[in-house]
Design an enzyme around this catalytic site. Structure first.
Site, PDB file in Angstrom:
ATOM      1  N   GLN A  33       5.603  13.232 -10.308  1.00 53.76           N
ATOM      2  CA  GLN A  33       4.207  13.365  -9.894  1.00 53.76           C
ATOM      3  C   GLN A  33       3.753  14.805 -10.133  1.00 53.76           C
ATOM      4  OE1 GLN A  33       2.125  13.135  -5.655  1.00 53.76           O
ATOM      5  NE2 GLN A  33       2.845  11.139  -6.335  1.00 53.76           N
ATOM      6  N   CYS A  63      -4.045  14.230  -3.142  1.00 56.77           N
ATOM      7  CA  CYS A  63      -3.611  15.202  -2.137  1.00 56.77           C
ATOM      8  C   CYS A  63      -4.797  16.005  -1.614  1.00 56.77           C
ATOM      9  CB  CYS A  63      -2.575  16.136  -2.730  1.00 56.77           C
ATOM     10  SG  CYS A  63      -1.932  17.327  -1.542  1.00 56.77           S
ATOM     11  N   LYS A 102      -2.429   8.394  -9.098  1.00 52.17           N
ATOM     12  CA  LYS A 102      -2.486   8.119  -7.659  1.00 52.17           C
ATOM     13  C   LYS A 102      -3.767   8.749  -7.128  1.00 52.17           C
ATOM     14  CE  LYS A 102       0.193   8.355  -3.376  1.00 52.17           C
ATOM     15  NZ  LYS A 102      -0.777   9.028  -2.476  1.00 52.17           N
ATOM     16  N   HIS A 134      -4.473   5.136  -2.495  1.00 50.13           N
ATOM     17  CA  HIS A 134      -4.379   5.364  -1.052  1.00 50.13           C
ATOM     18  C   HIS A 134      -5.694   4.891  -0.447  1.00 50.13           C
ATOM     19  CE1 HIS A 134      -3.022   8.232   2.391  1.00 50.13           C
ATOM     20  NE2 HIS A 134      -3.722   7.217   2.862  1.00 50.13           N
ATOM     21  N   ASN A 174      -1.416   2.047  -1.143  1.00 48.41           N
ATOM     22  CA  ASN A 174      -0.690   3.031  -0.349  1.00 48.41           C
ATOM     23  C   ASN A 174      -1.515   3.328   0.899  1.00 48.41           C
ATOM     24  OD1 ASN A 174      -0.475   6.543  -0.352  1.00 48.41           O
ATOM     25  ND2 ASN A 174       1.228   5.248   0.253  1.00 48.41           N
ATOM     26  N   GLY A 175      -0.833   3.697   1.986  1.00 52.73           N
ATOM     27  CA  GLY A 175      -1.535   4.114   3.195  1.00 52.73           C
ATOM     28  C   GLY A 175      -1.342   3.166   4.355  1.00 52.73           C
ATOM     29  N   GLY A 197       5.299   5.638   2.138  1.00 51.85           N
ATOM     30  CA  GLY A 197       5.708   7.030   2.228  1.00 51.85           C
ATOM     31  C   GLY A 197       6.361   7.376   3.545  1.00 51.85           C
ATOM     32  N   ARG A 198       5.557   7.671   4.551  1.00 49.42           N
ATOM     33  CA  ARG A 198       6.094   8.178   5.823  1.00 49.42           C
ATOM     34  C   ARG A 198       7.021   7.185   6.508  1.00 49.42           C
ATOM     35  NH1 ARG A 198       1.119   9.223   9.099  1.00 49.42           N
ATOM     36  NH2 ARG A 198       0.217   7.798   7.578  1.00 49.42           N
TER      37      ARG A 198
END
Length: 296
Positions: A33, A63, A102, A134, A174-175, A197-198
């Site tokens: 990325q 981001c 992304k 996201h 995503n999210g 992700g998290r």
């Protein structure tokens, strides 16, 4: 598929390339990325990365950090789809693997219903056919990066409608995805993939153990099997001068919710960063789990 943390194009051009780009073959398939907004820099960084054999090159347009905004890349690029198109066209000309994007659904006061389809249309016309979206706006003013991952409301419906509107594109979401059941429901609604992700970081067993079954693959490792599979990776890392804690600090949540999880975290936190720490520390941490299981 695993994605690296975002590495800026400028860092790849001017920084320690091996430290930034090296990885273990065990991490494949792996996507690099990249962050940036200068087509020429991004093209040069993509050309350099070819020697590392990544499976995909991903441009980060999601981001929201202040540092990223000041460099005119990340989520602020949602305001400049034409520039993003120029960037991915330049990257694609230098890549022998797919270039993907992304992104967010929009930023600040933008209307995602207008902005996102326009963004997808313009960027896909430049040669990108794979987007990871996201499903939140990014607020570039007033929210921290952490808050931008939690406060803006999720809009899964919009992402689903984008897949319906652009069926020729590979669209992943995503999210806010925290478990396999949720991921399965999103896939069943027509999306091509789910990025986690998290949740995969903080409680990996609940997200990654059993994930292969989503694609019809039986078996797979449990949390203990994952630890055993990591042993050769750890030994190789230590042999190359690395420290045990550089790996184990990312495994603290592996046994979240299980008896002995606190002891597992304590042993790794206290002992893995000491000089000369080796796999005996890992064995001691596993013993905490075994002791707790016996007591229960």
């Amino acid at each position: 598929m695993l994605y690296t943390e975002m590495v800026t194009a400028a860092a790849i051009l001017h920084g320690p390339k091996h430290r930034l780009l090296d990885y273990s073959a065990a991490e494949h398939p792996l996507a690099l990325q990249i962050g940036g907004s200068d087509p020429r820099e991004l093209a040069m960084a993509t050309r350099i990365a070819r020697d590392w054999g990544y499976a995909e090159i991903n441009l980060n347009v999601g981001c929201p950090s202040d540092r990223v905004q000041s460099g005119c890349f990340g989520a602020v690029l949602m305001e400049r789809p034409g520039l993003v198109a120029d960037c991915v066209a330049a990257m694609g000309a230098e890549s022998d693997v797919p270039v993907t994007v992304k992104c967010r659904i929009g930023v600040d006061d933008q209307d995602p219903e207008i902005v996102l389809p326009d963004f997808l249309e313009k960027v896909s016309a430049a040669g990108v056919n794979h987007f990871i979206i996201h499903a939140r706006k990014a607020w570039l003013k007033g929210l921290s990066p952490k808050e931008n991952r939690e406060i803006p409301p999720l809009n899964y419906d919009l992402v689903l409608r984008m897949k319906a509107a652009f069926p020729q594109l590979t669209i992943c979401i995503n999210g806010g995805i925290t478990g396999l059941d949720q991921a399965q429901r999103l896939l069943e609604q027509g999306l091509d993939g789910v990025m986690v992700g998290r949740a995969a970081y903080h409680d990996p067993a609940s997200v990654l153990v059993g994930a292969d079954a989503l694609w019809g693959e039986a078996g797979g490792l449990d949390a203990f099997g994952a630890v055993e599979a990591m042993r050769p990776y750890m030994l190789d890392h230590i042999a190359q001068g690395g420290k045990l804690h550089q790996i184990t600090r990312h495994m603290l949540g592996l046994f979240t919710g299980r008896p002995g999880a606190r002891g597992w975290r304590r042993v790794l936190s206290e002992r893995a960063n000491k000089p000369g720490a080796g796999l005996e520390v890992l064995d001691a941490a596993l013993a905490e789990l075994q002791t707790a299981a016996t007591a229960a």
